[in-house]
Design an enzyme around this catalytic site. Structure first.
Site, short mmCIF file in Angstrom:
data_model
loop_
_atom_site.label_atom_id
_atom_site.label_comp_id
_atom_site.label_asym_id
_atom_site.label_seq_id
_atom_site.Cartn_x
_atom_site.Cartn_y
_atom_site.Cartn_z
N SER A 189 27.91 40.39 41.03
CA SER A 189 28.45 41.42 40.11
C SER A 189 27.91 41.34 38.69
O SER A 189 28.18 42.23 37.89
CB SER A 189 29.98 41.32 40.04
OG SER A 189 30.51 42.05 41.10
N LYS B 24 26.18 44.34 37.50
CA LYS B 24 26.90 45.55 37.06
C LYS B 24 26.80 45.76 35.54
O LYS B 24 26.85 46.90 35.07
CB LYS B 24 28.37 45.45 37.49
CG LYS B 24 28.52 45.42 39.01
CD LYS B 24 29.94 45.11 39.46
CE LYS B 24 30.02 45.04 40.98
NZ LYS B 24 31.32 44.61 41.48
N TYR C 68 23.24 49.32 46.17
CA TYR C 68 24.21 48.45 45.49
C TYR C 68 24.10 47.01 46.01
O TYR C 68 24.09 46.05 45.24
CB TYR C 68 25.61 49.03 45.70
CG TYR C 68 26.71 48.09 45.33
CD1 TYR C 68 27.05 47.86 43.98
CD2 TYR C 68 27.42 47.39 46.30
CE1 TYR C 68 28.05 46.98 43.64
CE2 TYR C 68 28.42 46.50 45.96
CZ TYR C 68 28.73 46.30 44.64
OH TYR C 68 29.71 45.42 44.30
N TYR D 92 36.91 40.29 36.40
CA TYR D 92 37.91 40.65 37.41
C TYR D 92 39.27 40.84 36.74
O TYR D 92 39.34 41.18 35.56
CB TYR D 92 37.95 39.60 38.54
CG TYR D 92 36.57 39.35 39.12
CD1 TYR D 92 35.90 40.37 39.78
CD2 TYR D 92 35.93 38.13 38.99
CE1 TYR D 92 34.63 40.18 40.31
CE2 TYR D 92 34.66 37.92 39.52
CZ TYR D 92 34.02 38.95 40.16
OH TYR D 92 32.76 38.77 40.66
N VAL E 90 30.57 36.85 42.14
CA VAL E 90 31.10 35.93 43.15
C VAL E 90 30.08 34.89 43.60
O VAL E 90 30.42 33.97 44.34
CB VAL E 90 31.68 36.66 44.39
CG1 VAL E 90 32.91 37.47 44.03
CG2 VAL E 90 30.63 37.51 45.08
N1 GLU Z 1 28.28 42.32 46.14
C1 GLU Z 1 29.63 41.87 45.99
C2 GLU Z 1 30.59 42.85 46.62
O1 GLU Z 1 30.38 44.01 46.52
C3 GLU Z 1 29.87 41.73 44.53
C4 GLU Z 1 31.16 41.10 44.27
C5 GLU Z 1 31.23 40.40 42.95
O2 GLU Z 1 30.37 39.62 42.58
O3 GLU Z 1 32.23 40.68 42.28
O4 GLU Z 1 31.56 42.51 47.21
#
Ligand code: GLU
Length: 296
Positions: free
Chosen positions: A60, A63, A181, A232, A250
């Site tokens: 993530s 992002k 993604y 988060y 994650v």
């Molecule tokens: N690729 C992971 C998912 O979509 C990213 C989750 C993350 O790092 O928060 O679940």
């Protein structure tokens, strides 16, 4: 204290804990006790400790960069995604129904999928090119094993995307967008790579080659969304302990920005219950406490 001494001290003091994410099987195999820390100063110099040159799955953290790339074009993405903390798990479907397919923010999965859709086909390759240039590492790439493992376990992300499509908030076919993604999340980078690639946010939008990705306001906005939504549903706790804009993944990595001074990346795959790296948050807490470098 010199930055090298500081990162060495932090690396020797933190105790990695928690367990690696296991809902993406390829991530579950990484030793949760691994630790790396890198600090890149505005001139691009990197101070590292532990496994700071070992690539890991950025997940993530991607992002933050896709949001910056979307805002570099214009502000239109804000008609499709909000910018309030969600207070819900990153992959939750619940709010999407009451909020008519407009995700709360660009850093929960639904919001990031919208940003990827907004960037359009080839979004992951665009991101990869940007990260190669900013990190100065032309060999950065998607880890195919992680990408395949994640795609095999992406029912929930497909569900989020289909749900948004039902509200008209998806421009490209769901399968194509989720594949993009997943590729962006599966890029492998080291702490040193990520710290360098994050410097444009510490330089108020200026890239490593001196050109601008974002104006001063644009960089301020990405940093603000990182502070309020980047870790988060523990963003309040992260702000309280660390006091910096940050974005976690994650895979156990966290990037953080000290505007006007440096960019930091820490990696330790053991996660807490909210999905943030246990030793990563601890290391950043120690960093801002020892240096006094915080936005507050
Ligand atoms: N690729 C992971 C998912 O979509 C990213 C989750 C993350 O790092 O928060 O679940």
């Amino acid at each position: 204290m010199e930055l090298q001494q500081l990162v060495d001290r932090i690396a020797s003091e933190v105790t990695p804990g928690g367990s690696a994410a296991d809902y993406i099987p390829a991530l579950a195999r990484i030793d949760p006790h691994t630790f790396g820390l890198a600090v890149a100063t505005l001139d691009g110099e990197v101070f590292g400790a532990g496994r700071y040159e070992r690539p890991f799955s950025i997940q993530s953290i991607s992002k933050a960069f896709t949001l910056a790339l979307a805002l570099a074009e214009n502000d239109d993405v804000w008609t499709r995604v909000g910018r309030e903390p969600s207070g819900s798990p990153f992959n939750s479907l619940v709010q999407l129904e009451t909020e008519q397919g407009i995700p709360r923010n660009p850093f929960i999965n639904a919001g990031a999928v919208v940003v990827t859709d907004h960037l359009g086909l080839g979004a992951a390759d665009r991101l990869l090119e940007f990260l190669r240039q900013e990190s100065g590492n032309p060999s950065l790439d998607v880890d195919p094993e992680v990408a395949e493992s994640e795609l095999d376990h992406s029912d929930r992300n497909h569900a989020l995307a289909h749900f948004m499509a039902s509200y008209g908030n998806m421009r490209n076919p769901v399968d194509v967008v989720v594949r993009e993604y997943v590729r962006q999340c599966s890029i492998a980078m080291s702490c040193a790579d990520l710290a360098r690639a994050t410097l444009f946010l510490a330089r108020h939008g200026v890239r490593n080659d001196g050109t601008r990705l974002l104006g001063v306001s644009g960089a301020k906005r990405v940093n603000a969304v990182m502070l309020t939504c980047g870790t988060y549903d523990a963003a309040g706790q992260f702000a309280y302990r660390v006091g910096l804009p940050g974005k976690s993944g994650v895979g156990g990595g966290i990037i953080a920005v000290v505007p006007g001074k440096c960019a930091i990346c820490v990696w330790s795959p053991g996660l807490d219950a909210r999905g943030n790296s246990v030793a990563g948050v601890d290391a950043l807490d120690r960093f801002t406490t020892l240096t006094g470098w915080s936005v507050f």
